[in-house]
Motif scaffolding. Structure first.
Motif, short mmCIF file in Angstrom:
data_model
loop_
_atom_site.label_atom_id
_atom_site.label_comp_id
_atom_site.label_asym_id
_atom_site.label_seq_id
_atom_site.Cartn_x
_atom_site.Cartn_y
_atom_site.Cartn_z
N TRP A 1 -5.59 0.08 -7.30
CA TRP A 1 -4.71 -0.99 -7.54
C TRP A 1 -4.13 -1.03 -8.83
CZ3 TRP A 1 -3.12 -4.16 -3.67
CH2 TRP A 1 -4.11 -4.47 -2.68
N ARG B 1 0.86 -1.20 0.02
CA ARG B 1 -0.03 0.00 0.12
C ARG B 1 0.87 1.26 0.01
NH1 ARG B 1 -3.87 -2.18 4.79
NH2 ARG B 1 -5.06 -3.62 3.78
N HIS C 1 -0.15 -3.41 -6.25
CA HIS C 1 0.23 -2.30 -5.52
C HIS C 1 -0.90 -1.22 -5.47
CE1 HIS C 1 2.82 1.68 -4.69
NE2 HIS C 1 1.74 2.12 -5.06
N GLN C 2 -1.42 -0.81 -4.20
CA GLN C 2 -2.42 -0.02 -4.16
C GLN C 2 -2.09 1.47 -3.61
OE1 GLN C 2 -5.23 -1.04 -0.89
NE2 GLN C 2 -6.99 -0.54 -2.10
N ARG C 3 -2.68 2.29 -4.20
CA ARG C 3 -2.36 3.81 -3.81
C ARG C 3 -3.69 4.26 -3.03
NH1 ARG C 3 0.96 8.31 -4.02
NH2 ARG C 3 -0.21 10.08 -4.37
N LEU C 4 -3.54 4.60 -1.66
CA LEU C 4 -4.77 5.13 -1.09
C LEU C 4 -4.58 6.50 -0.75
CD1 LEU C 4 -4.28 2.73 1.93
CD2 LEU C 4 -5.66 2.54 -0.05
N TYR D 1 0.64 5.35 0.45
CA TYR D 1 -0.04 6.34 1.18
C TYR D 1 0.06 7.61 0.58
CZ TYR D 1 -1.08 2.72 4.71
OH TYR D 1 -1.47 1.68 5.37
#
Length: 209
Positions: free
Chosen positions: A98, A61, A110-113, A63
């Protein structure tokens, strides 16, 4: 007797050789997901995963503050084995931030929050919003989350030094390392309580900062 024993041994050797050939044939000609001892994904058609098998998966993740947290790294979980690109994208949709990448034999999920990491979510910093003093969540250089505008503290009533620093903070990434360190020391705070304490002092003694 010796001749019969030799015939039996030769026969066993031939049988073992045939069995070995059949086993090797299964390894190379069978479905990838059926290969023993390997954690792999089917490559699928050209629109699916890139050609090649993945022996590891990394799920992470990212941030708002730029920090990246790896939440899983290891052999692919059972529920992912055999999924093609389309199936992976359903499980990890782009609409939820994602992206699916490859790095060598590792599949990167990969996840961008749109939030700050656990460490930085309590941070506060001072800045400007439409020419007014404002409080933002997160460290300096990240003005994505405006918390409030301090309308009772006009920027014109602040010291010239503080006004300069506030303007520098709006372009924080363009400042050199020395100025960034000064801005962090004076405009960035580890908690809501810390920034409120400074604002109270400014309210009591405007222009004496």
């Amino acid at each position: 007797m010796l001749k019969r024993l030799l015939i039996i041994l030769v026969g066993l050797a031939i049988m073992m050789g045939v069995a070995a050939l059949v086993y090797v044939g299964m390894l190379f000609l069978g479905e990838p997901s059926a290969k023993p001892g390997l954690t792999v994904f089917r490559s699928g058609p050209p629109a699916a995963l890139p050609v090649g098998n993945y022996t590891a998966v990394q799920e992470e993740r990212e941030y708002l503050c730029g920090d990246i947290q790896v939440i899983f790294l290891g052999n692919a979980p059972r529920e992912l084995v055999g999924l093609d690109r389309a199936e992976l994208e359903k499980r990890y949709p782009q609409g939820q931030g994602w992206t699916i990448q490859e790095q060598g034999r590792t599949l990167i999920l990969h996840q961008r929050l749109e939030e700050f990491c656990p460490e930085h979510q309590n941070y506060r910093h001072l800045g400007l919003y439409e020419g007014q003093l404002a409080v933002y969540q997160g460290p300096l250089g990240h003005n994505e989350k405006l918390l409030r505008v301090e309308k009772n503290l006009p920027v014109s009533s602040l010291s010239s030094d503080l006004q300069l620093k506030l303007h520098q903070a709006t372009e924080f990434d363009r400042q050199d390392a020395q100025i960034q360190a000064i801005l962090r020391r004076e405009l960035e705070f580890p908690s809501e309580q810390a920034v409120n304490a400074l604002l109270e002092n400014l309210d009591e003694a405007t222009g004496e900062y």
